[in-house]
Design a protein around this motif. Structure first.
Motif, mmCIF file in Angstrom:
data_model
loop_
_atom_site.group_PDB
_atom_site.id
_atom_site.type_symbol
_atom_site.label_atom_id
_atom_site.label_comp_id
_atom_site.label_asym_id
_atom_site.label_seq_id
_atom_site.Cartn_x
_atom_site.Cartn_y
_atom_site.Cartn_z
ATOM 1 N N ASN A 46 0.812 -1.220 0.000
ATOM 2 C CA ASN A 46 0.000 0.000 0.000
ATOM 3 C C ASN A 46 0.846 1.272 0.000
ATOM 4 O OD1 ASN A 46 -2.458 -1.238 -0.089
ATOM 5 N ND2 ASN A 46 -2.755 -1.254 2.121
ATOM 6 N N THR A 47 2.085 1.187 0.506
ATOM 7 C CA THR A 47 2.926 2.385 0.517
ATOM 8 C C THR A 47 3.335 2.802 -0.897
ATOM 9 O OG1 THR A 47 5.047 1.183 0.727
ATOM 10 C CG2 THR A 47 3.864 1.745 2.778
ATOM 11 N N ILE A 48 3.338 1.856 -1.841
ATOM 12 C CA ILE A 48 3.738 2.190 -3.218
ATOM 13 C C ILE A 48 2.586 2.109 -4.208
ATOM 14 C CG2 ILE A 48 6.124 1.440 -2.821
ATOM 15 C CD1 ILE A 48 5.447 -1.133 -4.386
ATOM 16 N N ALA A 49 1.424 1.627 -3.769
ATOM 17 C CA ALA A 49 0.297 1.426 -4.682
ATOM 18 C C ALA A 49 -0.075 2.672 -5.487
ATOM 19 C CB ALA A 49 -0.917 0.907 -3.904
ATOM 20 N N PRO A 50 -0.131 3.868 -4.886
ATOM 21 C CA PRO A 50 -0.543 5.041 -5.673
ATOM 22 C C PRO A 50 0.535 5.600 -6.604
ATOM 23 C CG PRO A 50 -0.862 5.370 -3.286
ATOM 24 C CD PRO A 50 0.072 4.227 -3.475
ATOM 25 N N VAL A 51 1.794 5.151 -6.442
ATOM 26 C CA VAL A 51 2.883 5.853 -7.130
ATOM 27 C C VAL A 51 3.752 4.966 -8.020
ATOM 28 C CG1 VAL A 51 3.023 7.619 -5.332
ATOM 29 C CG2 VAL A 51 4.438 5.573 -5.136
ATOM 30 N N TRP A 52 3.702 3.665 -7.872
ATOM 31 C CA TRP A 52 4.702 2.816 -8.526
ATOM 32 C C TRP A 52 4.670 2.920 -10.048
ATOM 33 C CZ3 TRP A 52 3.860 -1.202 -11.950
ATOM 34 C CH2 TRP A 52 2.542 -1.613 -12.102
ATOM 35 N N ASP A 53 3.468 2.959 -10.646
ATOM 36 C CA ASP A 53 3.392 3.011 -12.102
ATOM 37 C C ASP A 53 3.819 4.376 -12.630
ATOM 38 O OD1 ASP A 53 1.189 4.066 -10.860
ATOM 39 O OD2 ASP A 53 -0.292 3.201 -12.219
ATOM 40 N N GLY A 54 3.473 5.443 -11.915
ATOM 41 C CA GLY A 54 3.923 6.778 -12.320
ATOM 42 C C GLY A 54 5.430 6.924 -12.242
ATOM 43 N N ASN A 55 6.045 6.246 -11.289
ATOM 44 C CA ASN A 55 7.504 6.324 -11.153
ATOM 45 C C ASN A 55 8.219 5.777 -12.383
ATOM 46 O OD1 ASN A 55 7.306 7.422 -8.591
ATOM 47 N ND2 ASN A 55 7.483 5.465 -7.546
ATOM 48 N N GLU A 56 7.591 4.821 -13.073
ATOM 49 C CA GLU A 56 8.230 4.214 -14.242
ATOM 50 C C GLU A 56 8.258 5.153 -15.441
ATOM 51 O OE1 GLU A 56 6.296 0.461 -14.907
ATOM 52 O OE2 GLU A 56 7.674 -0.567 -13.528
ATOM 53 N N VAL A 57 7.497 6.255 -15.392
ATOM 54 C CA VAL A 57 7.518 7.225 -16.493
ATOM 55 C C VAL A 57 8.931 7.765 -16.712
ATOM 56 C CG1 VAL A 57 6.657 9.473 -17.267
ATOM 57 C CG2 VAL A 57 5.096 7.839 -16.199
ATOM 58 N N TRP A 58 9.688 7.905 -15.624
ATOM 59 C CA TRP A 58 11.071 8.389 -15.751
ATOM 60 C C TRP A 58 11.907 7.425 -16.601
ATOM 61 C CZ3 TRP A 58 12.062 13.195 -14.554
ATOM 62 C CH2 TRP A 58 11.333 13.832 -13.551
ATOM 63 N N PHE A 59 11.692 6.138 -16.420
ATOM 64 C CA PHE A 59 12.446 5.137 -17.178
ATOM 65 C C PHE A 59 12.052 5.168 -18.650
ATOM 66 C CE2 PHE A 59 13.419 0.643 -18.389
ATOM 67 C CZ PHE A 59 14.780 0.701 -18.167
ATOM 68 N N ILE A 60 10.751 5.311 -18.895
ATOM 69 C CA ILE A 60 10.270 5.385 -20.281
ATOM 70 C C ILE A 60 10.846 6.623 -20.971
ATOM 71 C CG2 ILE A 60 8.205 5.676 -21.724
ATOM 72 C CD1 ILE A 60 6.674 4.134 -19.505
ATOM 73 N N THR A 61 10.861 7.746 -20.262
ATOM 74 C CA THR A 61 11.395 8.983 -20.825
ATOM 75 C C THR A 61 12.889 8.845 -21.101
ATOM 76 O OG1 THR A 61 9.762 10.211 -19.519
ATOM 77 C CG2 THR A 61 11.548 11.480 -20.515
ATOM 78 N N TRP A 62 13.607 8.219 -20.179
ATOM 79 C CA TRP A 62 15.039 7.983 -20.377
ATOM 80 C C TRP A 62 15.272 7.111 -21.605
ATOM 81 C CZ3 TRP A 62 17.728 3.226 -20.004
ATOM 82 C CH2 TRP A 62 19.133 3.341 -20.074
ATOM 83 N N GLY A 63 14.533 6.008 -21.727
ATOM 84 C CA GLY A 63 14.695 5.107 -22.862
ATOM 85 C C GLY A 63 14.350 5.782 -24.183
ATOM 86 N N ALA A 64 13.282 6.578 -24.194
ATOM 87 C CA ALA A 64 12.899 7.288 -25.413
ATOM 88 C C ALA A 64 13.961 8.301 -25.804
ATOM 89 C CB ALA A 64 11.548 7.986 -25.205
ATOM 90 N N GLY A 65 14.551 8.967 -24.808
ATOM 91 C CA GLY A 65 15.605 9.930 -25.092
ATOM 92 C C GLY A 65 16.839 9.273 -25.683
ATOM 93 N N ILE A 66 17.221 8.123 -25.142
ATOM 94 C CA ILE A 66 18.370 7.383 -25.681
ATOM 95 C C ILE A 66 18.104 6.988 -27.127
ATOM 96 C CG2 ILE A 66 19.700 5.235 -25.515
ATOM 97 C CD1 ILE A 66 20.469 7.103 -23.344
ATOM 98 N N PHE A 67 16.894 6.501 -27.407
ATOM 99 C CA PHE A 67 16.538 6.049 -28.752
ATOM 100 C C PHE A 67 16.554 7.207 -29.749
ATOM 101 C CE2 PHE A 67 13.228 5.363 -32.004
ATOM 102 C CZ PHE A 67 13.783 4.251 -32.630
ATOM 103 N N ALA A 68 16.007 8.355 -29.341
ATOM 104 C CA ALA A 68 15.896 9.489 -30.250
ATOM 105 C C ALA A 68 17.229 10.193 -30.465
ATOM 106 C CB ALA A 68 14.857 10.475 -29.720
ATOM 107 N N MET A 69 18.020 10.321 -29.409
ATOM 108 C CA MET A 69 19.246 11.106 -29.497
ATOM 109 C C MET A 69 20.463 10.278 -29.925
ATOM 110 S SD MET A 69 18.134 14.067 -28.913
ATOM 111 C CE MET A 69 16.574 13.505 -29.615
ATOM 112 N N TRP A 70 20.452 8.990 -29.634
ATOM 113 C CA TRP A 70 21.565 8.121 -30.041
ATOM 114 C C TRP A 70 21.016 6.852 -30.694
ATOM 115 C CZ3 TRP A 70 21.831 10.541 -25.148
ATOM 116 C CH2 TRP A 70 22.830 11.500 -25.034
ATOM 117 N N PRO A 71 20.397 6.982 -31.882
ATOM 118 C CA PRO A 71 19.810 5.809 -32.536
ATOM 119 C C PRO A 71 20.832 4.716 -32.819
ATOM 120 C CG PRO A 71 19.926 7.688 -34.043
ATOM 121 C CD PRO A 71 20.223 8.215 -32.684
ATOM 122 N N ALA A 72 22.062 5.118 -33.136
ATOM 123 C CA ALA A 72 23.096 4.114 -33.395
ATOM 124 C C ALA A 72 23.448 3.340 -32.131
ATOM 125 C CB ALA A 72 24.340 4.780 -33.971
ATOM 126 N N LEU A 73 23.329 3.998 -30.978
ATOM 127 C CA LEU A 73 23.599 3.315 -29.715
ATOM 128 C C LEU A 73 22.593 2.195 -29.494
ATOM 129 C CD1 LEU A 73 25.131 3.103 -27.012
ATOM 130 C CD2 LEU A 73 23.560 4.816 -26.081
#
Length: 331
Positions: A46-73
């Protein structure tokens, strides 16, 4: 500062925010291994129930940034870490499934949620450890297998990340719970803090042995200053855990993640990829970057997006602040 460098360190910020926020979610998941009482496990979830899925947005944003800015990587990473990346993707998906399905069979799904949470942290650390040490790659491609990635140094980094997120999760649990469960979590916080400090030192030693190029960067004035700040913060947190300063202890463990990520990025700059088989084969952030126009155009939009994500995240944490009891949340 050029745009490739700006994006490099902006991606460090995004990954640091992911580990700072979702790190304690992974830690809470891992801690379910050590909690026998079902009601106590419900409180932790219950301590993470309201926030855990929103926290993963940072990871998605990081991954999208890597893909867009360093496609060869992306091409290099998928050829090298193909199975590891798919394993990580499967674990992230299964983590969501186990969280949402736990009301069907809590005993089973709690164990699966704990296992998946621990493996996500471990695999993330192993991937980072390989990028720091270097990989057996040259102009002809990657020379190895999935098992090649689980070398001593990447495993040390993987265990460091696992123990760090569990320490962070225990600090969060102490901050959000009361009574016997809080005292139990305080003991876990100190134990995993101790393991984190030990494996941080092992990581530094391992970098000197297996990643001398990165270690040289760590010996620069900025690298040494960051390392010293991280060590002081880590040692201070152990003292605060013992003293019962739950709020400050959590804030320090939260801050430790972006600092460690920034230090790792700093030691890697400017090379995303170095080879362990061909000393002359290196791929820098400039070799793998998108066009300068793309880097420039997307950076401003991404910063604005990060500000929006941060504002929403802080609002959610404010809305669901305070201690958690077994009667609250959903499970």
């Amino acid at each position: 500062m050029d745009y490739a460098t700006a994006w490099f360190y902006f991606s460090a910020f995004l990954l640091g925010m992911y580990l700072a926020f979702d790190g304690f979610d992974l830690g809470i998941g891992t801690l379910l291994f050590f909690v026998k009482d079902q009601k106590d496990r419900d409180v932790l979830v219950n301590t993470i129930a309201p926030v855990w899925d929103g926290n993963e947005v940072w990871f998605i944003t990081w991954g999208a940034g890597i893909f867009a800015m360093w496609p060869a990587l992306y091409a290099v990473l998928f050829s090298t870490f193909y199975l590891a990346i798919w394993l990580l993707a499967f674990l992230l998906i299964f983590r969501a499934v186990s969280f949402e399905f736990r009301n069907r069979n809590k005993e089973l799904w709690d164990k699966l949620f704990a296992l998946v949470s621990a493996l996500i942290a471990l695999v993330l650390g192993v991937v980072v450890g390989n990028l720091v040490q270097g990989i057996p790659i040259d102009a002809k491609g990657f020379h190895g297998s999935l098992l090649t990635l689980f070398r001593p140094f990447p495993l040390i980094v993987g265990l460091f990340v696992l123990f760090a997120v569990t320490w962070h999760g225990a600090n969060w649990a102490v901050y959000k719970t009361t009574g016997k469960l809080q005292e139990q979590m305080r003991k876990h916080a100190f134990n995993f803090w101790l393991l984190t400090v030990i494996f941080l030192l092992l990581t530094v030693i391992g970098m000197k042995i297996w990643a001398p190029l990165r270690f040289e960067r760590a010996l620069t004035p900025l690298g040494l200053a960051l390392t010293l700040i991280i060590l002081i913060a880590g040692l201070l947190d152990g003292y605060l855990i013992k003293k019962g300063a739950e709020k400050l202890a959590f804030y320090i463990s939260w801050l430790a993640f972006p600092l460690v990520v920034f230090l790792i990025y700093y030691t890697m700059y400017p090379y995303w990829v170095i080879s362990t088989t061909d000393p002359n084969f290196k791929l820098s952030i400039y070799d793998l970057a998108a066009s300068p126009l793309t880097l420039q155009a997307v950076l401003g939009v991404s910063v604005i997006l990060a500000v929006i994500i941060m504002a929403y995240t802080l609002y959610v944490y404010r809305a669901f602040g305070g201690k958690v009891t077994e009667a609250e949340g959903y499970y």
